[in-house]
Motif scaffolding. Sequence first.
Motif, PDB file in Angstrom:
ATOM      1  N   VAL A  68      49.042  45.818  44.711  1.00  0.00           N
ATOM      2  CA  VAL A  68      48.206  46.164  43.560  1.00  0.00           C
ATOM      3  C   VAL A  68      47.579  47.536  43.758  1.00  0.00           C
ATOM      4  O   VAL A  68      47.282  48.258  42.811  1.00  0.00           O
ATOM      5  N   ARG A  71      55.456  38.863  45.810  1.00  0.00           N
ATOM      6  CA  ARG A  71      54.418  38.079  45.131  1.00  0.00           C
ATOM      7  C   ARG A  71      54.864  36.649  44.872  1.00  0.00           C
ATOM      8  O   ARG A  71      54.039  35.759  44.689  1.00  0.00           O
ATOM      9  N   PHE A 124      51.057  29.651  32.013  1.00  0.00           N
ATOM     10  CA  PHE A 124      51.360  31.078  32.100  1.00  0.00           C
ATOM     11  C   PHE A 124      52.001  31.431  33.435  1.00  0.00           C
ATOM     12  O   PHE A 124      52.929  32.247  33.498  1.00  0.00           O
ATOM     13  N   CYS A 158      54.411  35.636  28.831  1.00  0.00           N
ATOM     14  CA  CYS A 158      53.487  36.714  28.459  1.00  0.00           C
ATOM     15  C   CYS A 158      53.312  36.779  26.943  1.00  0.00           C
ATOM     16  O   CYS A 158      52.208  37.035  26.447  1.00  0.00           O
ATOM     17  N   GLU A 163      42.689  44.619  28.477  1.00  0.00           N
ATOM     18  CA  GLU A 163      42.888  43.986  29.785  1.00  0.00           C
ATOM     19  C   GLU A 163      41.936  44.587  30.809  1.00  0.00           C
ATOM     20  O   GLU A 163      41.384  43.879  31.652  1.00  0.00           O
ATOM     21  N   GLY A 208      38.647  42.691  32.478  1.00  0.00           N
ATOM     22  CA  GLY A 208      38.802  42.510  33.919  1.00  0.00           C
ATOM     23  C   GLY A 208      39.996  41.658  34.279  1.00  0.00           C
ATOM     24  O   GLY A 208      40.039  41.043  35.343  1.00  0.00           O
ATOM     25  N   THR A 209      40.992  41.593  33.385  1.00  0.00           N
ATOM     26  CA  THR A 209      42.168  40.757  33.637  1.00  0.00           C
ATOM     27  C   THR A 209      43.393  41.570  34.038  1.00  0.00           C
ATOM     28  O   THR A 209      44.462  41.015  34.233  1.00  0.00           O
ATOM     29  N   ASP A 222      43.943  43.159  36.841  1.00  0.00           N
ATOM     30  CA  ASP A 222      44.362  42.807  38.199  1.00  0.00           C
ATOM     31  C   ASP A 222      45.122  41.482  38.212  1.00  0.00           C
ATOM     32  O   ASP A 222      46.087  41.316  38.964  1.00  0.00           O
ATOM     33  N   PHE A 223      44.679  40.560  37.375  1.00  0.00           N
ATOM     34  CA  PHE A 223      45.359  39.270  37.278  1.00  0.00           C
ATOM     35  C   PHE A 223      46.810  39.466  36.841  1.00  0.00           C
ATOM     36  O   PHE A 223      47.730  38.873  37.405  1.00  0.00           O
ATOM     37  N   LEU A 224      46.992  40.336  35.843  1.00  0.00           N
ATOM     38  CA  LEU A 224      48.352  40.628  35.375  1.00  0.00           C
ATOM     39  C   LEU A 224      49.162  41.336  36.454  1.00  0.00           C
ATOM     40  O   LEU A 224      50.340  41.067  36.646  1.00  0.00           O
ATOM     41  N   ARG A 225      48.506  42.271  37.126  1.00  0.00           N
ATOM     42  CA  ARG A 225      49.214  43.045  38.152  1.00  0.00           C
ATOM     43  C   ARG A 225      49.760  42.156  39.261  1.00  0.00           C
ATOM     44  O   ARG A 225      50.793  42.455  39.845  1.00  0.00           O
ATOM     45  N   ARG A 226      49.041  41.096  39.567  1.00  0.00           N
ATOM     46  CA  ARG A 226      49.425  40.267  40.720  1.00  0.00           C
ATOM     47  C   ARG A 226      50.578  39.334  40.403  1.00  0.00           C
ATOM     48  O   ARG A 226      51.157  38.748  41.311  1.00  0.00           O
ATOM     49  N   THR A 227      50.908  39.159  39.132  1.00  0.00           N
ATOM     50  CA  THR A 227      51.984  38.222  38.811  1.00  0.00           C
ATOM     51  C   THR A 227      53.313  38.797  39.293  1.00  0.00           C
ATOM     52  O   THR A 227      53.534  40.001  39.249  1.00  0.00           O
ATOM     53  N   PRO A 228      54.190  37.930  39.759  1.00  0.00           N
ATOM     54  CA  PRO A 228      55.454  38.428  40.323  1.00  0.00           C
ATOM     55  C   PRO A 228      56.305  39.188  39.306  1.00  0.00           C
ATOM     56  O   PRO A 228      57.116  40.019  39.685  1.00  0.00           O
ATOM     57  N   ALA A 264      50.403  49.957  36.539  1.00  0.00           N
ATOM     58  CA  ALA A 264      50.970  48.789  37.219  1.00  0.00           C
ATOM     59  C   ALA A 264      50.374  48.659  38.608  1.00  0.00           C
ATOM     60  O   ALA A 264      50.213  47.566  39.139  1.00  0.00           O
ATOM     61  N   VAL A 265      50.053  49.795  39.217  1.00  0.00           N
ATOM     62  CA  VAL A 265      49.320  49.802  40.474  1.00  0.00           C
ATOM     63  C   VAL A 265      47.946  50.370  40.162  1.00  0.00           C
ATOM     64  O   VAL A 265      47.816  51.284  39.347  1.00  0.00           O
TER      65      VAL A 265
END
Lengths: 280, 492
Positions: free
Chosen positions: A68, A91, A115, B7, B71, B75-76, B78-84, B234-235
């Motif tokens: 990240v 991940r 999700f 998504c 997003e 504050g979401t 980072d949540f999206l970024r972490r998804t594979p 994305a990062v």
Amino acid sequence: MKHEVDGMRDEVAPACAPRLVARGLKKRFGKRVVLAGVDLEVAPGQVTALLGENGQGKTTLMKLALGVLAPDGGTITVAGFDPLKQPRPLRERVGFVPAQPDAYGWMNVRDLFRFLAPQYPTWDRAYADALVAQLRIPERTPFKAFSRGEGMKAMLAAALAPRPPLLLLDEPFAGLDPLVREEVLRGVIGELRGSERTVLLATHDLDVVARVADRVAILAEGRIRKHGTLEEVLDVGGRDGASSDDAVDAAARSAPAKLRDALESARRESREGREVGVVP
Amino acid sequence: MNRFAACLWKEWREQRGIAGAIAVASFVLVLLFELVVPRSRVGREDDAGLAALLTFATVALAFFGDAFAGEERRGTLDFLRRTPGGWWPPFAAKYTFLLAVSLVLTGWAWCCGASATWLIHGVAPALNKKVGVERIVEGVVLVPLWSVAVSIWFPRGTLALPGAVFVLALFLAPVAAACFWARGGEVLRNSEYDALVCALGVLRIPDAAFGWMLRAAVVAAPLVALLSFAKGRAVERGPWRAGAIGLVALLVLFLPGYAWTATRVVDYRRFDPAAGELRIDGEDACVATSGRFAYVNARAAAPSSTLGRRHLHDELDGPTHPLRIDLASATWSEVGGVGARVKAAPGVSNWATVPYVVIEDLAAPARRPARGPFRARAWLSGDIALPLLDAETGATLRADVDEPFLTAGDAFGARVQRLANSVVLPDGSRAWLERGHIVRSDASGATRVLPDSAPVADLARVWMSTVRGQGMLLGATTGYDVLGERRFELPP
């Protein structure tokens, strides 16, 4: 080397290889250096506690491990993958619990699973349902109505449901009231018991470290100052007063002593038959 | 369900409340509008298109700017970024949702409008009208699409719409500046809108090409958004990095446009007498007294398919090039800058041949306020300095014919007679009427009053005279032979 992990056939590190390897890892935000060259190896099948005070870079290290954040120097591999170049397989194999529940406020735990399930090839729906029941997570309550403890339990269940070989926990117990903290901790301990899962647990909670950690790494001033088993770190801590390494800051010097106290406390509780409960 | 579908479901689940509210609101408002507005109102056949247009604008405001910035705000990210799945599924899902919700809600509003006008007033919607078609593509689609891209650069969605307008204006500014510079003072004659269209005429964009350019801009917006999001967000690197990447991408996209604009501007200002579409403006053409030199304003005619030509006609032709043509040798030279015009000196009464010409260039800097008599000042050239040229030699005699050449005591522009209505004699000397006397200058510039040229009739008050051949008409029956320096009576 080909290695099968939970049904996925990919190019990954051998089972005995460290799950997370950082070499000279650096990260700065503006002029502030957060990580000044972190060297760390997280051995497989063990719980490694990343101990450090607030602002020492524990969360930054976690984010670098997930891809990240991009490092400014050094290298990091997780489960044999480069987080920036191979984020997807990485991940898929890493469960992460953030310091704050950051799922969408309108989601309930079922929405969250709906999700996330397509994102992970190894998502275990039955296991996810079991976790929701075991951790007593309200199923129809949205995150915005969750207490912090409920949110953390939901995030923990979401992180565990794909049965990842590596679990990154970023201060999951911080800010929880004692009862909820105990409940979440039991969930973590129960999950870890008997499993071969590797865990990197960032925390400044010495009691938690004493109860769950096999190894401890102390992060201070952007570097890993001490790293070893609990006993090794305690021994080092015992000699610490004679150490000539002036660069080790006060937190790093005092941590082993506190850790020893916490460990003794945990062992005393255990001897008195108050061993923590577990999730079956 | 795959990652993209997950998504997309997330987008729908997140935004369905607002989408539903817009759908209900558009239905209710259209219905109320049709019920309340008097039946006699004209143009009701366009109501469906108008409802669709307004609904699309509402959808754009509600969804587009906040698509990515939301997003960050919630504050979401980072949540999206972490998804594979990485950045692609959320990105594609967001655009798909925006497209779908735009189409569905716009279509719904149109249907509501069409049904209401049909059922309540019995008026069928106008399908062949351009309402909501060309204009939507030009602005209402373009700006929201770019606002999505720009929203990736900002931490707050509220900045997206003004940000998109600002960024587009910023990048179009060099093109506009080049166009206005190329047109020079000509565009200043027009109103703001006409001036803009006039300036765009420099690019000689065919109507069809303009449509393709708009479509390219529509396609470019998601591409810039893609780069900004994939490389910048994305990062976790902060929104400004995404902005920097987006701006660089925009610059790369615009560079060919800038290069093309530069070539168009150069072409526009270059004068090619052999060009097939060369046009001579006849109104100001004049010939020197000797008859050898002609002064004309030439310009290249714009192709009929040029954007805006139907609206502004000749205004979109190329800039004027003031030319001095030697009729004896068939050679030419430019006597003024691009966009300037050559014309006879002010006050000329003999349009056949002129001894002097002036260069009128509206792009020239305004001169200092004239001190001469108001009438003379306004009558001459307004606030623009007019260089004065000798029509025979082409040499510049004065940089500004008006001020301070005209003096306060020179009422009624008597000196102008010297310029406009002088007689050019075979030896190159000139004679003119000044304060009721005929004055002659020699080659050295010395002047003398010709004999027997004392005030004749009311000539002291007359500031126009008529040059004929080597003499002047001093009245209905009196002439003056300048060469022979004598007065004579005209035969009845």
